[in-house]
Design an enzyme around this catalytic site. Sequence first.
Site, mmCIF file in Angstrom:
data_model
loop_
_atom_site.group_PDB
_atom_site.id
_atom_site.type_symbol
_atom_site.label_atom_id
_atom_site.label_comp_id
_atom_site.label_asym_id
_atom_site.label_seq_id
_atom_site.Cartn_x
_atom_site.Cartn_y
_atom_site.Cartn_z
ATOM 1 N N HIS A 82 25.136 -10.262 2.311
ATOM 2 C CA HIS A 82 24.311 -11.316 2.925
ATOM 3 C C HIS A 82 25.112 -11.875 4.107
ATOM 4 C CE1 HIS A 82 21.509 -14.425 3.534
ATOM 5 N NE2 HIS A 82 21.387 -14.919 2.312
ATOM 6 N N LYS A 112 0.842 -1.220 0.000
ATOM 7 C CA LYS A 112 0.000 0.000 0.000
ATOM 8 C C LYS A 112 0.865 1.253 0.000
ATOM 9 C CE LYS A 112 -2.981 -2.404 3.257
ATOM 10 N NZ LYS A 112 -3.295 -2.358 4.691
HETATM 11 N N1 CP Z 1 21.280 -18.855 0.510
HETATM 12 C C1 CP Z 1 20.107 -18.175 0.517
HETATM 13 O O1 CP Z 1 20.056 -16.983 0.810
HETATM 14 O O2 CP Z 1 19.022 -18.935 0.178
HETATM 15 P P1 CP Z 1 17.528 -18.384 0.168
HETATM 16 O O3 CP Z 1 17.430 -17.344 -0.921
HETATM 17 O O4 CP Z 1 16.683 -19.601 -0.099
HETATM 18 O O5 CP Z 1 17.247 -17.773 1.511
#
Ligand code: CP
Length: 304
Positions: A129, A80
Amino acid sequence: MKHLIDIMEMTVEEISQLIETANDIIANPEKYAQKCRGKKLATLFFEPSTRTRLSFEAAMYELGGNVLGFSEAQSSSAAKGESVSDTIRTVGAYADIIAMRHPKEGAPMVASKKSIVPIINAGDGGHNHPTQTLTDLLTISREKGGFDDLTIGLCGDLKFGRTVHSLIGAMSRYEKVKFVLISPDELKIPEYLKHEVLEKKHLKYVETADLEAAMPQLDILYMTRVQKERFFNEQDYMRLKDSYILTPDKLRNAKQDLRILHPLPRVNEISIAVDDDPRATYFEQVRNGKFIRMALILKLLEVK
Ligand code: CP
């Protein structure tokens, strides 16, 4: 209060402590079963995930805590037009800690500025990440007994692969690590990583497109998927997607104690025939992801 946005915010000592805790959890899971009783983790996933989201949720359940959240932006009020900042201020009223994945680079960092609870970056665009890197480090440490003197080959999409970017940063802090960067020209690591990390720290690295020629020297082979979702046009993706397909015959000249890692999901870049090779470690890596995330939740919630 501490967040985890970038793996480089953690010292080598802090990472060692997390690995130690994760190993203790693996050995003595019952000790940890009630550590987060009464605590809640929110998983806010604005992008798809299987491993990261579910391993965070499994981690919190195994610590005796509870979980709430959403797994796609469309099922939240982001659809939204709500801002990330407002979402975070809201969820902070319901949860003790937040794991967040977002397609925009830097979104978890923006969220952390507004949050009254710890924020964990569970992947931001093609940037970072950090919890995948912690998973990778736990796996390498368990398989190799440490990080020094390793030659690590990173293969595939080194341009958009956020797990690669975080892992290079993390591994750059150990002694005599050598990087072999294996990719097509179009998918080489970003210039900033080359200049700000590899060259600034005088690290040994080579760039090559030839996986088989690089194979004999590798202690770790870190395969990656070509990141379809980050391409601007389908044609480029189709041309590059099968640049590398690891098959048993390509491992002929590999070391016997090589370990093959992949953050997963895999598309086509590792043949399923490789899964039976004792050097294939990617499903062990998946298991390790839950344990290191348990250790991280304990640390950020300051649970003794
Ligand atoms: N390795 C990893 O980030 O996998 P997903 O995208 O499934 O979380």
